[in-house]
Design a protein around this motif. Structure first.
Motif, PDB file in Angstrom:
ATOM      1  N   TYR A 191       4.764   1.149   4.866  1.00 15.69           N
ATOM      2  CA  TYR A 191       3.008   0.467   5.264  1.00 15.69           C
ATOM      3  C   TYR A 191       2.101   1.038   5.736  1.00 15.69           C
ATOM      4  O   TYR A 191       2.034   1.863   6.666  1.00 15.69           O
ATOM      5  N   VAL A 192       1.153   0.878   5.288  1.00 13.85           N
ATOM      6  CA  VAL A 192      -0.316   0.921   6.139  1.00 13.85           C
ATOM      7  C   VAL A 192      -1.638  -0.038   5.842  1.00 13.85           C
ATOM      8  O   VAL A 192      -1.387  -0.748   4.993  1.00 13.85           O
ATOM      9  N   PHE A 193      -1.532  -0.096   6.855  1.00 14.33           N
ATOM     10  CA  PHE A 193      -2.972  -1.354   7.285  1.00 14.33           C
ATOM     11  C   PHE A 193      -4.109  -1.401   6.751  1.00 14.33           C
ATOM     12  O   PHE A 193      -4.681   0.463   6.890  1.00 14.33           O
ATOM     13  N   GLY A 194      -5.271  -1.858   6.400  1.00 16.00           N
ATOM     14  CA  GLY A 194      -6.601  -0.784   6.302  1.00 16.00           C
ATOM     15  C   GLY A 194      -7.357  -1.218   7.530  1.00 16.00           C
ATOM     16  O   GLY A 194      -5.981  -2.098   8.954  1.00 16.00           O
ATOM     17  N   TYR A 197      10.361   3.980   9.457  1.00 16.45           N
ATOM     18  CA  TYR A 197       8.735   3.780  11.223  1.00 16.45           C
ATOM     19  C   TYR A 197       8.031   4.807  10.254  1.00 16.45           C
ATOM     20  O   TYR A 197       8.008   5.701   9.626  1.00 16.45           O
ATOM     21  N   ALA A 198       7.098   3.640  10.732  1.00 17.90           N
ATOM     22  CA  ALA A 198       5.315   5.193  10.877  1.00 17.90           C
ATOM     23  C   ALA A 198       5.579   6.407  11.210  1.00 17.90           C
ATOM     24  O   ALA A 198       6.192   6.287  12.322  1.00 17.90           O
ATOM     25  N   GLN A 225      -0.127   9.239   6.891  1.00 23.80           N
ATOM     26  CA  GLN A 225      -0.409   8.094   6.673  1.00 23.80           C
ATOM     27  C   GLN A 225      -1.361   7.371   7.809  1.00 23.80           C
ATOM     28  O   GLN A 225      -1.564   7.024   8.553  1.00 23.80           O
ATOM     29  N   SER A 226      -2.836   7.908   7.268  1.00 24.53           N
ATOM     30  CA  SER A 226      -4.214   7.591   7.387  1.00 24.53           C
ATOM     31  C   SER A 226      -4.574   5.900   6.977  1.00 24.53           C
ATOM     32  O   SER A 226      -3.885   5.437   6.128  1.00 24.53           O
ATOM     33  N   ALA A 227      -5.242   5.335   7.900  1.00 19.50           N
ATOM     34  CA  ALA A 227      -5.196   4.113   7.682  1.00 19.50           C
ATOM     35  C   ALA A 227      -6.087   3.873   6.658  1.00 19.50           C
ATOM     36  O   ALA A 227      -7.399   4.382   6.153  1.00 19.50           O
ATOM     37  N   LEU A 228      -5.865   2.838   5.970  1.00 15.56           N
ATOM     38  CA  LEU A 228      -6.680   2.609   4.631  1.00 15.56           C
ATOM     39  C   LEU A 228      -8.391   2.112   5.111  1.00 15.56           C
ATOM     40  O   LEU A 228      -8.715   1.342   6.133  1.00 15.56           O
ATOM     41  N   THR A 229      -9.573   2.886   4.107  1.00 14.91           N
ATOM     42  CA  THR A 229     -10.968   2.462   4.406  1.00 14.91           C
ATOM     43  C   THR A 229     -11.331   0.918   4.000  1.00 14.91           C
ATOM     44  O   THR A 229     -11.148   0.976   2.550  1.00 14.91           O
ATOM     45  N   GLN A 230     -11.782  -0.123   5.743  1.00 10.43           N
ATOM     46  CA  GLN A 230     -12.876  -1.245   4.240  1.00 10.43           C
ATOM     47  C   GLN A 230     -13.685  -1.141   5.243  1.00 10.43           C
ATOM     48  O   GLN A 230     -14.015  -0.491   6.488  1.00 10.43           O
TER      49      GLN A 230
END
Lengths: 117, 110
Positions: B99-102, A60-61, B1-6
């Motif tokens: 996993y992490v999204f942008g 989980y995140a 777990q910070s979002a990737l930057t776009q």
């Protein structure tokens, strides 16, 4: 053909729980991980967690640790994602996705969960 | 777990090429060649475009290509077409099955 069919829209009150299902067909359910992703209105995609169906192992995140649970029923090829202690910020479309080739190659149609008093 | 930057938005004229960046850290993009990209049209589920930084799934146009340098991955769309107008998201493996999204990029075709 590969399909992921999710359960229908839900309306819940703050503090309640919701359980969304994701039924897989067209492939061997236990051969691919399932991930869950959500998207609030006008916002980006947010990875919530994932599961390995044969073992039931989950990840989980950090943000969702302790409040989200991903389970599965291998006999019906169905994955589930339950979110507890719902708050208004959890209002979003929730997607399940199959992890193929190290990416989410097939997605469910999305399930809108609305949290409102 | 910070979002990737776009970048929030990128635009281009038909036929041009555009590039969308995706900046992470040494614990996600920089550590693994497991970056994927998705295209999302309004009201639709995302579509799988690129995996493992630069590989295209079967059926995805070769106008879409991916690359990575250090902590930044990139998606290039060449020969921009009206149908490419959509939101684009990168996603990276971040270790321990996470996993992490942008943040997402809106592409406008002028």
């Amino acid at each position: 053909q590969v399909q992921l069919v999710q359960s229908g829209a839900e309306v819940k009150k703050p503090g309640a729980s919701v359980k969304v299902s994701c039924k897989a067909s067209g492939y061997t359910f236990t051969n691919y991980d399932i991930n869950w992703v959500r998207q609030a209105a006008g916002q980006g995609l947010e990875w919530m967690g994932g599961m390995n169906p044969p073992s039931g192992k989950t990840a989980y995140a950090q943000k969702f640790q302790g409040r989200v649970a991903i389970t599965r029923n291998t006999s019906t090829s169905t994955a589930y994602m339950e979110v507890t202690s719902l708050r208004s910020e959890d209002t979003a479309v929730y997607y399940c996705g199959r992890v193929g080739a190290t990416g989410l190659d097939y997605w469910g149609q999305g399930t809108l969960v609305t949290v409102s008093s | 777990q910070s979002a990737l930057t776009q970048p929030a938005s990128v635009s281009g004229s038909p036929g041009q090429s555009i590039t969308i960046s995706c900046t992470g850290t040494g614990t996600d993009v920089g550590s693994y060649n497991l970056v994927s990209w998705y295209q999302q049209h309004p009201g639709k589920a995302p579509k799988f475009l690129i995996y493992e930084v630069s590989k295209r799934p079967s059926g995805v146009s070769n106008r879409f290509s991916g690359s990575k340098s250090g902590n930044t991955a990139s998606l290039t769309i060449s020969g921009l077409q009206a149908e490419d107008e959509a939101d684009y998201y990168c996603c990276s493996y971040a270790g321990t099955d996470v996993y992490v999204f942008g943040t997402g990029t809106e592409v406008t075709v002028l």
